[in-house]
Scaffold this motif. Structure first.
Motif, PDB file in Angstrom:
ATOM      1  N   ALA A   3      20.647  -4.794  11.549  1.00  0.00           N
ATOM      2  CA  ALA A   3      20.434  -5.044  10.126  1.00  0.00           C
ATOM      3  C   ALA A   3      19.422  -4.043   9.571  1.00  0.00           C
ATOM      4  N   VAL A   4      19.754  -3.452   8.424  1.00  0.00           N
ATOM      5  CA  VAL A   4      18.890  -2.443   7.804  1.00  0.00           C
ATOM      6  C   VAL A   4      18.744  -2.739   6.318  1.00  0.00           C
ATOM      7  N   THR A   5      17.494  -2.851   5.875  1.00  0.00           N
ATOM      8  CA  THR A   5      17.181  -3.035   4.457  1.00  0.00           C
ATOM      9  C   THR A   5      16.211  -1.954   4.030  1.00  0.00           C
ATOM     10  N   ARG A   6      16.548  -1.240   2.973  1.00  0.00           N
ATOM     11  CA  ARG A   6      15.637  -0.252   2.397  1.00  0.00           C
ATOM     12  C   ARG A   6      15.043  -0.829   1.118  1.00  0.00           C
ATOM     13  N   PHE A   7      13.756  -0.550   0.882  1.00  0.00           N
ATOM     14  CA  PHE A   7      13.145  -1.107  -0.325  1.00  0.00           C
ATOM     15  C   PHE A   7      12.228  -0.094  -1.006  1.00  0.00           C
ATOM     16  N   GLU A   8      12.082  -0.299  -2.309  1.00  0.00           N
ATOM     17  CA  GLU A   8      11.182   0.506  -3.143  1.00  0.00           C
ATOM     18  C   GLU A   8      10.298  -0.448  -3.933  1.00  0.00           C
ATOM     19  N   VAL A   9       9.003  -0.200  -3.928  1.00  0.00           N
ATOM     20  CA  VAL A   9       8.062  -1.040  -4.673  1.00  0.00           C
ATOM     21  C   VAL A   9       8.031  -0.551  -6.121  1.00  0.00           C
TER      22      VAL A   9
ATOM     23  N   SER B 119       0.831  -1.207   0.000  1.00  0.00           N
ATOM     24  CA  SER B 119       0.000   0.000   0.000  1.00  0.00           C
ATOM     25  C   SER B 119       0.864   1.255   0.000  1.00  0.00           C
ATOM     26  N   HIS B 120       2.200   1.086   0.107  1.00  0.00           N
ATOM     27  CA  HIS B 120       3.119   2.219   0.107  1.00  0.00           C
ATOM     28  C   HIS B 120       4.245   1.933  -0.872  1.00  0.00           C
ATOM     29  N   ARG B 121       4.986   2.959  -1.271  1.00  0.00           N
ATOM     30  CA  ARG B 121       5.990   2.802  -2.322  1.00  0.00           C
ATOM     31  C   ARG B 121       7.394   2.517  -1.783  1.00  0.00           C
ATOM     32  N   THR B 122       7.697   2.990  -0.607  1.00  0.00           N
ATOM     33  CA  THR B 122       9.039   2.780  -0.058  1.00  0.00           C
ATOM     34  C   THR B 122       8.956   2.386   1.405  1.00  0.00           C
ATOM     35  N   GLY B 123      10.031   1.823   1.905  1.00  0.00           N
ATOM     36  CA  GLY B 123      10.069   1.447   3.317  1.00  0.00           C
ATOM     37  C   GLY B 123      11.476   1.095   3.758  1.00  0.00           C
ATOM     38  N   THR B 124      11.676   1.100   5.064  1.00  0.00           N
ATOM     39  CA  THR B 124      12.951   0.705   5.661  1.00  0.00           C
ATOM     40  C   THR B 124      12.677  -0.317   6.751  1.00  0.00           C
ATOM     41  N   ILE B 125      13.390  -1.433   6.678  1.00  0.00           N
ATOM     42  CA  ILE B 125      13.266  -2.477   7.697  1.00  0.00           C
ATOM     43  C   ILE B 125      14.520  -2.422   8.556  1.00  0.00           C
ATOM     44  N   HIS B 126      14.348  -2.041   9.813  1.00  0.00           N
ATOM     45  CA  HIS B 126      15.475  -1.937  10.749  1.00  0.00           C
ATOM     46  C   HIS B 126      15.206  -2.918  11.877  1.00  0.00           C
TER      47      HIS B 126
ATOM     48  N   VAL C  40      15.122 -12.772   5.154  1.00  0.00           N
ATOM     49  CA  VAL C  40      14.602 -12.725   6.529  1.00  0.00           C
ATOM     50  C   VAL C  40      13.752 -11.471   6.737  1.00  0.00           C
ATOM     51  N   HIS C  41      14.242 -10.327   6.291  1.00  0.00           N
ATOM     52  CA  HIS C  41      13.522  -9.072   6.510  1.00  0.00           C
ATOM     53  C   HIS C  41      12.195  -9.036   5.759  1.00  0.00           C
ATOM     54  N   MET C  42      12.178  -9.495   4.514  1.00  0.00           N
ATOM     55  CA  MET C  42      10.918  -9.471   3.762  1.00  0.00           C
ATOM     56  C   MET C  42       9.891 -10.428   4.371  1.00  0.00           C
ATOM     57  N   ALA C  43      10.354 -11.572   4.855  1.00  0.00           N
ATOM     58  CA  ALA C  43       9.437 -12.494   5.537  1.00  0.00           C
ATOM     59  C   ALA C  43       8.922 -11.878   6.836  1.00  0.00           C
ATOM     60  N   TYR C  44       9.775 -11.129   7.504  1.00  0.00           N
ATOM     61  CA  TYR C  44       9.420 -10.492   8.777  1.00  0.00           C
ATOM     62  C   TYR C  44       8.274  -9.498   8.607  1.00  0.00           C
ATOM     63  N   ILE C  45       8.219  -8.796   7.472  1.00  0.00           N
ATOM     64  CA  ILE C  45       7.129  -7.835   7.234  1.00  0.00           C
ATOM     65  C   ILE C  45       5.986  -8.466   6.433  1.00  0.00           C
ATOM     66  N   HIS C  46       5.989  -9.813   6.371  1.00  0.00           N
ATOM     67  CA  HIS C  46       4.909 -10.585   5.742  1.00  0.00           C
ATOM     68  C   HIS C  46       4.867 -10.396   4.228  1.00  0.00           C
ATOM     69  N   HIS C  47       6.020 -10.175   3.625  1.00  0.00           N
ATOM     70  CA  HIS C  47       6.165 -10.146   2.170  1.00  0.00           C
ATOM     71  C   HIS C  47       7.342 -11.045   1.780  1.00  0.00           C
ATOM     72  N   PRO C  48       7.268 -12.349   2.091  1.00  0.00           N
ATOM     73  CA  PRO C  48       8.423 -13.221   1.818  1.00  0.00           C
ATOM     74  C   PRO C  48       8.743 -13.292   0.337  1.00  0.00           C
ATOM     75  N   VAL C  49      10.012 -13.528   0.039  1.00  0.00           N
ATOM     76  CA  VAL C  49      10.443 -13.666  -1.347  1.00  0.00           C
ATOM     77  C   VAL C  49       9.777 -14.895  -1.958  1.00  0.00           C
ATOM     78  N   ALA C  50       9.245 -14.738  -3.152  1.00  0.00           N
ATOM     79  CA  ALA C  50       8.569 -15.843  -3.825  1.00  0.00           C
ATOM     80  C   ALA C  50       9.533 -16.997  -4.081  1.00  0.00           C
ATOM     81  N   ALA C  51       9.033 -18.214  -3.896  1.00  0.00           N
ATOM     82  CA  ALA C  51       9.770 -19.461  -4.148  1.00  0.00           C
ATOM     83  C   ALA C  51      10.947 -19.660  -3.192  1.00  0.00           C
ATOM     84  N   ASP C  52      10.944 -18.972  -2.071  1.00  0.00           N
ATOM     85  CA  ASP C  52      12.007 -19.143  -1.081  1.00  0.00           C
ATOM     86  C   ASP C  52      11.719 -20.395  -0.261  1.00  0.00           C
TER      87      ASP C  52
END
Length: 314
Positions: A216-222, A186-193, A246-258
């Motif tokens: 650990a810090v991951t920044r992402f753009e949709v 629902s948003h375009r950018t985010g930071t997972i810290h 790990v971070h994408m799974a943590y925010i409930h957007h796991p990488v596909a086919a992982d």
């Protein structure tokens, strides 16, 4: 005071006034005559304990009375042999080599797995790799997972290795990834810290945890949203094991086919749809700023095009 056991694989260092107020990593380098990169690897792998707790901050200054315990894994006696291999070489000179790694290729040998790795192929292609990480990981400054594709820089000598390792630690070496993940945003950018450490229930996995973890810090753009998936671009501020997964799974957007951190109901790809698409670094010898880009492989593009086609037909 320094004590070691008979096999010299476990070292205890008691901190006195002469060693107090020294950075943890610097002290270990001095006491054990190890390279900075080697010490960082020991800390990353949880091999260093300070007063009975796993040390997670290389920059922490030790105090009088502290006790350091360092586990030094026995060197592998198995020879890592050169193997002829088709390598996608993006750039090469006398100091560095940049590889676009294919899916399914393990970066370096490990116990029980000494053949068919990128290191085996590199040893056949060029014998002049840095020796900082030992016989099993010559030249390897950073890693990407077996089924993650994309850009990886390898050091051909110790000067290059030390420089690249410092750039990664100082966050001047930029690494970006493309990933197809579950669920639209629902948003375009985010930071997972969120700190990452070993999963207490499964030591083969990493997890977001406050225990024995590292920042650990991951920044992402949709980039694109689909019905049940999204295409994102992730930038690493830190380089923890499996960090994006790990971070994408943590925010409930796991990488596909992982297969390790993903969902059972996913895209039927042969491995996680994660690609190291962009790499920026400063050349260790010339000081020149260098940037490299690599397109995802055919399998990644196949599923991305299928998602785009479904979206157009809705």
């Amino acid at each position: 005071m320094r004590e070691a056991d008979g096999e010299n694989d476990f070292v205890t260092i008691q901190i006195d006034e002469s060693k107090a107020k020294t950075r943890l990593d610097k002290l270990i380098c001095q006491e054990l005559d190890l390279s900075r990169a080697r010490v960082e690897a020991l800390i990353d792998d949880g091999m260093v304990c300070l007063n009975g707790q796993v040390a997670v901050k290389a920059s922490k200054k030790v105090q009088v009375g502290d006790v350091l315990e360092i586990e030094l894994p026995e060197p592998e006696s198995t020879d890592v042999l050169p193997e002829k291999m088709d390598l996608d070489i993006v750039y090469e000179d006398s100091d560095i080599i940049v590889i676009n790694k294919q899916r399914g290729l393990v970066v370096h040998p490990a116990p029980g797995h000494y053949k068919g790795t990128l290191v085996n192929g590199l040893l056949y292609h060029c014998q002049d790799l840095s020796g900082i990480n030992g016989v099993a990981r010559p030249g390897i400054v950073h890693r990407i997972d077996k089924d993650t594709t994309g850009l990886l820089v390898v050091a051909k000598n110790d000067l290059a290795h030390e420089s690249l390792a410092k750039q990664i630690m100082d966050k001047t070496c930029k690494r970006e990834y493309l990933a197809i993940v579950h669920e639209p945003f629902s948003h375009r950018t985010g930071t997972i810290h969120a700190p990452i450490g070993r999963d207490e229930k499964d030591r083969q996995k990493m997890a977001v945890t406050s225990k024995n973890s590292r920042d650990a810090v991951t920044r992402f753009e949709v980039l694109e949203n689909f019905d049940k998936f999204a295409l994102v671009r992730c930038a690493l501020d830190t380089g923890r094991t499996h960090q994006i997964r790990v971070h994408m799974a943590y925010i409930h957007h796991p990488v596909a086919a992982d297969p390790k951190y993903g969902r059972r109901n996913t895209l039927p790809a042969s491995g996680q749809l994660l690609h190291a698409c962009h790499l920026e670094l400063i050349h260790p010898r010339t000081g020149e700023k260098m940037a490299f880009d690599a397109e995802p492989d055919a399998e990644f593009n196949q599923y991305l095009n299928e998602l785009r086609a479904l979206k157009e037909n809705q």
